[in-house]
Design an enzyme around this catalytic site. Structure first.
Site, PDB file in Angstrom:
ATOM      1  N   GLY A 198       1.216  -1.177   0.194  1.00 41.66           N
ATOM      2  CA  GLY A 198      -0.296  -0.095   0.119  1.00 41.66           C
ATOM      3  C   GLY A 198       0.964   1.279  -0.116  1.00 41.66           C
ATOM      4  O   GLY A 198       1.046   2.303   0.389  1.00 41.66           O
TER       5      GLY A 198
ATOM      6  N   ASP B 292      -2.028  -8.127  -5.616  1.00 43.11           N
ATOM      7  CA  ASP B 292      -2.679  -8.217  -4.309  1.00 43.11           C
ATOM      8  C   ASP B 292      -3.234  -9.522  -3.200  1.00 43.11           C
ATOM      9  O   ASP B 292      -2.449 -10.098  -2.993  1.00 43.11           O
ATOM     10  CB  ASP B 292      -4.343  -9.182  -4.916  1.00 43.11           C
ATOM     11  CG  ASP B 292      -5.396  -9.183  -3.868  1.00 43.11           C
ATOM     12  OD1 ASP B 292      -5.945  -8.701  -3.080  1.00 43.11           O
ATOM     13  OD2 ASP B 292      -6.711 -10.284  -5.142  1.00 43.11           O
ATOM     14  N   VAL B 293      -2.502  -8.242  -2.138  1.00 39.44           N
ATOM     15  CA  VAL B 293      -2.110  -8.846  -1.462  1.00 39.44           C
ATOM     16  C   VAL B 293      -3.365 -10.175  -0.592  1.00 39.44           C
ATOM     17  O   VAL B 293      -2.660 -10.733   0.598  1.00 39.44           O
ATOM     18  CB  VAL B 293      -1.673  -7.626   0.067  1.00 39.44           C
ATOM     19  CG1 VAL B 293      -0.398  -7.090  -0.510  1.00 39.44           C
ATOM     20  CG2 VAL B 293      -2.815  -6.964   0.121  1.00 39.44           C
TER      21      VAL B 293
ATOM     22  N   ASN C 118       1.017  -2.066   5.453  1.00 40.16           N
ATOM     23  CA  ASN C 118       0.431  -1.386   5.357  1.00 40.16           C
ATOM     24  C   ASN C 118      -0.889  -1.363   4.293  1.00 40.16           C
ATOM     25  O   ASN C 118      -2.011  -0.435   5.143  1.00 40.16           O
ATOM     26  CB  ASN C 118       0.844   0.442   4.975  1.00 40.16           C
ATOM     27  CG  ASN C 118       0.227   1.379   4.663  1.00 40.16           C
ATOM     28  OD1 ASN C 118      -0.370   2.285   5.458  1.00 40.16           O
ATOM     29  ND2 ASN C 118       0.292   1.745   3.480  1.00 40.16           N
TER      30      ASN C 118
ATOM     31  N   TYR D  64     -14.087  -3.585  10.976  1.00 37.97           N
ATOM     32  CA  TYR D  64     -12.623  -2.966  11.057  1.00 37.97           C
ATOM     33  C   TYR D  64     -12.446  -3.966  12.225  1.00 37.97           C
ATOM     34  O   TYR D  64     -10.763  -4.062  12.132  1.00 37.97           O
ATOM     35  CB  TYR D  64     -12.508  -1.271  10.892  1.00 37.97           C
ATOM     36  CG  TYR D  64     -10.804  -0.959  10.603  1.00 37.97           C
ATOM     37  CD1 TYR D  64     -10.220  -1.445   9.224  1.00 37.97           C
ATOM     38  CD2 TYR D  64     -10.925  -0.090  11.711  1.00 37.97           C
ATOM     39  CE1 TYR D  64      -9.330  -0.762   9.194  1.00 37.97           C
ATOM     40  CE2 TYR D  64      -9.421   0.489  11.039  1.00 37.97           C
ATOM     41  CZ  TYR D  64      -8.938   0.299  10.572  1.00 37.97           C
ATOM     42  OH  TYR D  64      -7.365   0.894  10.003  1.00 37.97           O
TER      43      TYR D  64
ATOM     44  N   ALA E 190     -12.851  -5.528  14.212  1.00 35.94           N
ATOM     45  CA  ALA E 190     -12.922  -7.488  14.649  1.00 35.94           C
ATOM     46  C   ALA E 190     -11.626  -8.098  13.589  1.00 35.94           C
ATOM     47  O   ALA E 190     -10.559  -8.841  13.847  1.00 35.94           O
ATOM     48  CB  ALA E 190     -13.988  -8.208  13.762  1.00 35.94           C
ATOM     49  N   ALA E 191     -11.420  -7.505  12.622  1.00 39.74           N
ATOM     50  CA  ALA E 191     -10.112  -7.698  11.641  1.00 39.74           C
ATOM     51  C   ALA E 191      -8.555  -7.474  12.037  1.00 39.74           C
ATOM     52  O   ALA E 191      -7.976  -8.117  12.261  1.00 39.74           O
ATOM     53  CB  ALA E 191     -10.179  -6.816  10.351  1.00 39.74           C
ATOM     54  N   LYS E 192      -8.995  -6.324  12.500  1.00 38.18           N
ATOM     55  CA  LYS E 192      -7.435  -5.437  13.312  1.00 38.18           C
ATOM     56  C   LYS E 192      -7.222  -6.751  14.532  1.00 38.18           C
ATOM     57  O   LYS E 192      -5.700  -6.735  15.294  1.00 38.18           O
ATOM     58  CB  LYS E 192      -7.755  -3.898  13.253  1.00 38.18           C
ATOM     59  CG  LYS E 192      -7.768  -2.923  11.847  1.00 38.18           C
ATOM     60  CD  LYS E 192      -6.283  -3.409  11.599  1.00 38.18           C
ATOM     61  CE  LYS E 192      -6.465  -2.210  10.033  1.00 38.18           C
ATOM     62  NZ  LYS E 192      -4.610  -2.418   9.709  1.00 38.18           N
TER      63      LYS E 192
END
Length: 254
Positions: free
Chosen positions: A15, A66-67, A93, A159, A161-163
């Site tokens: 990113g 595409d990460v 990032n 957001y 939950a993912a982090k």
């Protein structure tokens, strides 16, 4: 004078064409690193950034990937290795962002996509690049998390939950690779002032600023300077850390 010295190191920033990514790229280059500019779609910005870094006297390479896709990340690894060599520094990032909504209103697909862009990015990047770090007995992995992971405020369930999942993964990875001389750390920025804010004159946000003990938002440069420290040998005995850079809005307890 003591300062981060990244001379001779290669840093891959996912990113890198984003608001914060560009500042981190310039900052690590200022410290002596050559830079791999990862981008997903913005090739024009990637090429512009590579040109800027090259004028600074650094080697720089733009690579699309595409990460959230393992094959794409491994293809990026192969290209980077062929052109610059394997990076000693990874900065994760990149992230997919969605409009924040209450959990009952958020599209379920958003939860899956946030997970893939946060957690699975780090899984794929580790699987692709860490074996070379292990062979060299040296590596620095820096993951950009968020103050939201600690605050868990209403309206940002996908957001957060993912982090939070990303935080757990990073702690496990830090323990798994520590004996190989590899550190894994996280920065948790607050709502950061970037070029977009300066252009729009939106640096001051009273409702948010009054929640910050230091009374203001942090800047992209302040985040990038912490990044430079953590990927340098000044932080050689720091691993598994979750470091808020948010003016005191988050203070993890022991």
């Amino acid at each position: 004078m003591l300062e981060p010295d990244l001379t001779g190191k290669i840093a891959l920033i996912t990113g890198a064409t984003g608001q914060l990514g560009r500042v981190m790229a310039h900052t690590l280059a200022d410290c002596g690193a050559d830079i791999v500019v990862h981008y997903h779609a913005n090739r024009l910005q990637a090429d512009k950034l590579v040109a800027e870094l090259t004028r600074m006297g650094r080697r720089a390479l733009a690579v699309q990937a595409d990460v959230t896709d393992r094959d794409s990340v491994f293809a990026m690894r192969d290209k980077v290795e062929a052109v610059l060599g394997m990076p000693q520094i990874l900065v994760h990032n990149a992230v997919i962002q969605y409009a924040w909504k209450p959990i009952l209103q958020q599209d379920p697909g958003d939860f899956d996509s946030q997970y893939r862009s946060c957690v699975m990015q780090t899984v794929y990047m580790a699987q692709a690049f860490v074996p070379a770090m292990q062979a060299a007995h040296y590596g620095r992995i820096l993951v950009i998390n968020t103050e939201c992971a600690a605050l868990a405020e209403a309206g940002c369930g996908a957001y957060t939950a993912a982090k939070r999942g990303l935080d757990g993964l990073c702690r496990c990875l830090a323990k798994e690779v520590a004996e190989d001389g590899i550190t894994v750390n996280q920065i948790a920025p607050g709502w950061t002032i970037t070029e977009r804010d300066r252009d729009a004159n939106t640096q001051v946000q009273p409702d948010y600023d009054r929640q910050v003990p230091m009374g203001r938002r942090g800047t992209d440069a302040e985040i990038a300077q912490m990044a430079a420290f953590l990927v340098s040998d000044l932080a050689s005995f720091t691993t598994g850390a979750f470091i808020p850079v948010c003016g005191g809005r988050v203070m993890p307890a022991i």
